[in-house]
Design a protein around this motif. Sequence first.
Motif, PDB file in Angstrom:
ATOM      1  N   THR A   1      10.166   6.122 -14.916  1.00 23.00           N
ATOM      2  CA  THR A   1       9.673   5.383 -15.990  1.00 23.00           C
ATOM      3  C   THR A   1       8.401   4.736 -15.591  1.00 23.00           C
ATOM      4  O   THR A   1       8.027   3.685 -16.654  1.00 23.00           O
ATOM      5  CB  THR A   1      10.818   4.492 -16.409  1.00 23.00           C
ATOM      6  N   CYS A   2       7.986   4.500 -14.322  1.00 27.19           N
ATOM      7  CA  CYS A   2       6.989   3.717 -14.170  1.00 27.19           C
ATOM      8  C   CYS A   2       5.885   4.661 -13.903  1.00 27.19           C
ATOM      9  O   CYS A   2       4.725   4.100 -13.227  1.00 27.19           O
ATOM     10  CB  CYS A   2       7.073   2.992 -12.668  1.00 27.19           C
ATOM     11  N   ALA A   3       5.742   6.030 -13.979  1.00 30.77           N
ATOM     12  CA  ALA A   3       4.670   7.003 -13.903  1.00 30.77           C
ATOM     13  C   ALA A   3       3.456   6.713 -14.751  1.00 30.77           C
ATOM     14  O   ALA A   3       2.400   6.979 -14.157  1.00 30.77           O
ATOM     15  CB  ALA A   3       5.376   8.217 -14.200  1.00 30.77           C
ATOM     16  N   HIS A   4       3.555   5.956 -15.618  1.00 28.44           N
ATOM     17  CA  HIS A   4       2.475   5.509 -16.517  1.00 28.44           C
ATOM     18  C   HIS A   4       1.443   4.332 -15.810  1.00 28.44           C
ATOM     19  O   HIS A   4       0.440   4.243 -16.048  1.00 28.44           O
ATOM     20  CB  HIS A   4       2.916   4.906 -17.925  1.00 28.44           C
ATOM     21  N   LEU A   5       2.187   3.803 -14.845  1.00 26.30           N
ATOM     22  CA  LEU A   5       1.441   2.863 -14.021  1.00 26.30           C
ATOM     23  C   LEU A   5       0.895   3.701 -12.591  1.00 26.30           C
ATOM     24  O   LEU A   5      -0.167   3.347 -12.137  1.00 26.30           O
ATOM     25  CB  LEU A   5       2.231   1.699 -13.499  1.00 26.30           C
ATOM     26  N   LEU A   6       1.659   4.715 -12.223  1.00 29.18           N
ATOM     27  CA  LEU A   6       1.224   5.308 -11.013  1.00 29.18           C
ATOM     28  C   LEU A   6      -0.223   6.154 -11.246  1.00 29.18           C
ATOM     29  O   LEU A   6      -0.720   6.241 -10.456  1.00 29.18           O
ATOM     30  CB  LEU A   6       2.484   6.107 -10.576  1.00 29.18           C
ATOM     31  N   VAL A   7      -0.118   6.585 -12.435  1.00 28.48           N
ATOM     32  CA  VAL A   7      -1.548   7.531 -12.647  1.00 28.48           C
ATOM     33  C   VAL A   7      -2.707   6.787 -12.567  1.00 28.48           C
ATOM     34  O   VAL A   7      -3.815   7.242 -11.863  1.00 28.48           O
ATOM     35  CB  VAL A   7      -1.376   8.174 -14.227  1.00 28.48           C
ATOM     36  N   PRO A   8      -3.128   5.472 -13.113  1.00 28.88           N
ATOM     37  CA  PRO A   8      -4.075   4.742 -13.197  1.00 28.88           C
ATOM     38  C   PRO A   8      -4.284   4.248 -11.354  1.00 28.88           C
ATOM     39  O   PRO A   8      -5.392   4.168 -10.814  1.00 28.88           O
ATOM     40  CB  PRO A   8      -4.293   3.449 -13.859  1.00 28.88           C
TER      41      PRO A   8
ATOM     42  N   LYS B   1      -5.704   7.183  -9.403  1.00 26.86           N
ATOM     43  CA  LYS B   1      -6.968   7.593  -9.625  1.00 26.86           C
ATOM     44  C   LYS B   1      -7.928   6.318  -9.227  1.00 26.86           C
ATOM     45  O   LYS B   1      -8.830   6.589  -8.430  1.00 26.86           O
ATOM     46  CB  LYS B   1      -7.382   7.206 -11.112  1.00 26.86           C
ATOM     47  N   CYS B   2      -7.411   5.155  -8.975  1.00 23.53           N
ATOM     48  CA  CYS B   2      -8.156   4.206  -8.233  1.00 23.53           C
ATOM     49  C   CYS B   2      -8.458   4.242  -6.630  1.00 23.53           C
ATOM     50  O   CYS B   2      -9.247   4.130  -6.306  1.00 23.53           O
ATOM     51  CB  CYS B   2      -7.611   2.686  -8.890  1.00 23.53           C
ATOM     52  N   ARG B   3      -6.974   4.711  -6.243  1.00 24.00           N
ATOM     53  CA  ARG B   3      -6.952   4.905  -4.777  1.00 24.00           C
ATOM     54  C   ARG B   3      -7.878   5.865  -4.690  1.00 24.00           C
ATOM     55  O   ARG B   3      -8.777   5.986  -3.634  1.00 24.00           O
ATOM     56  CB  ARG B   3      -5.541   5.246  -4.403  1.00 24.00           C
ATOM     57  N   TYR B   4      -8.067   7.222  -5.354  1.00 25.82           N
ATOM     58  CA  TYR B   4      -8.853   8.264  -5.126  1.00 25.82           C
ATOM     59  C   TYR B   4     -10.435   7.837  -5.015  1.00 25.82           C
ATOM     60  O   TYR B   4     -11.432   8.085  -4.565  1.00 25.82           O
ATOM     61  CB  TYR B   4      -8.730   9.434  -6.062  1.00 25.82           C
ATOM     62  N   ASP B   5     -10.808   7.026  -6.020  1.00 27.80           N
ATOM     63  CA  ASP B   5     -12.005   6.440  -6.462  1.00 27.80           C
ATOM     64  C   ASP B   5     -12.403   5.609  -5.361  1.00 27.80           C
ATOM     65  O   ASP B   5     -13.984   5.698  -4.946  1.00 27.80           O
ATOM     66  CB  ASP B   5     -12.310   5.868  -7.724  1.00 27.80           C
ATOM     67  N   THR B   6     -11.671   4.803  -4.625  1.00 28.22           N
ATOM     68  CA  THR B   6     -12.108   3.774  -3.813  1.00 28.22           C
ATOM     69  C   THR B   6     -11.713   4.213  -2.333  1.00 28.22           C
ATOM     70  O   THR B   6     -11.742   3.361  -1.337  1.00 28.22           O
ATOM     71  CB  THR B   6     -11.490   2.325  -4.121  1.00 28.22           C
ATOM     72  N   PHE B   7     -11.468   5.692  -2.194  1.00 31.01           N
ATOM     73  CA  PHE B   7     -11.100   5.965  -0.881  1.00 31.01           C
ATOM     74  C   PHE B   7      -9.982   5.532  -0.045  1.00 31.01           C
ATOM     75  O   PHE B   7     -10.143   5.231   1.187  1.00 31.01           O
ATOM     76  CB  PHE B   7     -12.300   6.037   0.077  1.00 31.01           C
ATOM     77  N   TYR B   8      -8.803   5.136  -0.931  1.00 31.88           N
ATOM     78  CA  TYR B   8      -7.719   4.415  -0.346  1.00 31.88           C
ATOM     79  C   TYR B   8      -7.781   3.253   0.533  1.00 31.88           C
ATOM     80  O   TYR B   8      -7.101   2.929   1.451  1.00 31.88           O
ATOM     81  CB  TYR B   8      -6.932   5.607   0.388  1.00 31.88           C
TER      82      TYR B   8
ATOM     83  N   LYS C   1      -8.399  -2.572  -2.178  1.00 31.29           N
ATOM     84  CA  LYS C   1      -8.783  -2.156  -3.531  1.00 31.29           C
ATOM     85  C   LYS C   1      -7.340  -1.944  -4.283  1.00 31.29           C
ATOM     86  O   LYS C   1      -6.471  -1.645  -3.845  1.00 31.29           O
ATOM     87  CB  LYS C   1      -9.785  -1.147  -3.522  1.00 31.29           C
ATOM     88  N   CYS C   2      -7.394  -1.959  -5.450  1.00 29.05           N
ATOM     89  CA  CYS C   2      -6.507  -1.553  -6.571  1.00 29.05           C
ATOM     90  C   CYS C   2      -5.281  -2.457  -6.484  1.00 29.05           C
ATOM     91  O   CYS C   2      -4.292  -2.045  -6.655  1.00 29.05           O
ATOM     92  CB  CYS C   2      -6.125  -0.055  -6.284  1.00 29.05           C
ATOM     93  N   GLU C   3      -5.386  -3.704  -5.876  1.00 33.39           N
ATOM     94  CA  GLU C   3      -4.326  -4.429  -5.942  1.00 33.39           C
ATOM     95  C   GLU C   3      -3.614  -4.914  -7.049  1.00 33.39           C
ATOM     96  O   GLU C   3      -2.428  -4.945  -6.806  1.00 33.39           O
ATOM     97  CB  GLU C   3      -4.818  -5.910  -5.107  1.00 33.39           C
ATOM     98  N   ASP C   4      -4.153  -5.027  -8.310  1.00 32.67           N
ATOM     99  CA  ASP C   4      -3.726  -5.247  -9.480  1.00 32.67           C
ATOM    100  C   ASP C   4      -2.923  -3.822  -9.845  1.00 32.67           C
ATOM    101  O   ASP C   4      -1.705  -4.355 -10.348  1.00 32.67           O
ATOM    102  CB  ASP C   4      -4.488  -5.638 -10.524  1.00 32.67           C
ATOM    103  N   GLU C   5      -3.314  -3.156  -9.752  1.00 32.07           N
ATOM    104  CA  GLU C   5      -2.619  -1.817 -10.136  1.00 32.07           C
ATOM    105  C   GLU C   5      -1.435  -1.530  -9.220  1.00 32.07           C
ATOM    106  O   GLU C   5      -0.285  -1.144  -9.636  1.00 32.07           O
ATOM    107  CB  GLU C   5      -3.310  -0.485 -10.088  1.00 32.07           C
ATOM    108  N   ARG C   6      -1.666  -1.696  -7.997  1.00 32.66           N
ATOM    109  CA  ARG C   6      -0.384  -1.702  -7.065  1.00 32.66           C
ATOM    110  C   ARG C   6       0.794  -2.585  -7.401  1.00 32.66           C
ATOM    111  O   ARG C   6       1.863  -2.179  -7.468  1.00 32.66           O
ATOM    112  CB  ARG C   6      -0.884  -1.807  -5.539  1.00 32.66           C
ATOM    113  N   HIS C   7       0.285  -3.878  -7.454  1.00 29.83           N
ATOM    114  CA  HIS C   7       1.357  -4.909  -7.936  1.00 29.83           C
ATOM    115  C   HIS C   7       2.032  -4.605  -9.038  1.00 29.83           C
ATOM    116  O   HIS C   7       3.239  -4.822  -9.352  1.00 29.83           O
ATOM    117  CB  HIS C   7       0.334  -6.275  -8.012  1.00 29.83           C
ATOM    118  N   SER C   8       1.246  -4.009 -10.232  1.00 28.58           N
ATOM    119  CA  SER C   8       1.856  -3.780 -11.480  1.00 28.58           C
ATOM    120  C   SER C   8       2.877  -2.558 -11.226  1.00 28.58           C
ATOM    121  O   SER C   8       4.118  -2.474 -11.566  1.00 28.58           O
ATOM    122  CB  SER C   8       0.805  -3.167 -12.315  1.00 28.58           C
ATOM    123  N   TYR C   9       2.778  -1.573 -10.433  1.00 31.51           N
ATOM    124  CA  TYR C   9       3.520  -0.301 -10.121  1.00 31.51           C
ATOM    125  C   TYR C   9       4.925  -0.803  -9.455  1.00 31.51           C
ATOM    126  O   TYR C   9       5.886  -0.492  -9.849  1.00 31.51           O
ATOM    127  CB  TYR C   9       2.689   0.488  -9.467  1.00 31.51           C
TER     128      TYR C   9
END
Length: 95
Positions: free
Chosen positions: A37-44, A47-54, A58-66
């Motif tokens: 049920t959390c896959a809708h947050l994992l996709v972005p 993508k953010c991880r890929y775009d910022t070379f992990y 970076k991507c702290e807000d997305e990771r926290h939400s997930y």
Amino acid sequence: MTLLDSIKETFGSSTEPRQLSHAEMSAARLPLAYRDTCAHLLVPLNKCRYDTFYMPWKCEDERHSYEKCQYVEFKKRVAKMEELRAANGGRSGLN
């Protein structure tokens, strides 16, 4: 119709999380173990991880939400198990 209503209609309500279909999860190449049920947050997040070379900062807000979504789902499962145990007289149902 107010501006807020039109935004909710366009992007969906923030109170009810958007569920991804199996086709969307396959297109995002999510492993089967992460198709929940959390896959809708994992996709972005991916993508953010890929775009910022992990980069870890970076991507702290997305990771926290997930991670928060995962925690809430865990708490729901624990509450459901407690409810089942209470209904079963304290037994786990495994014995």
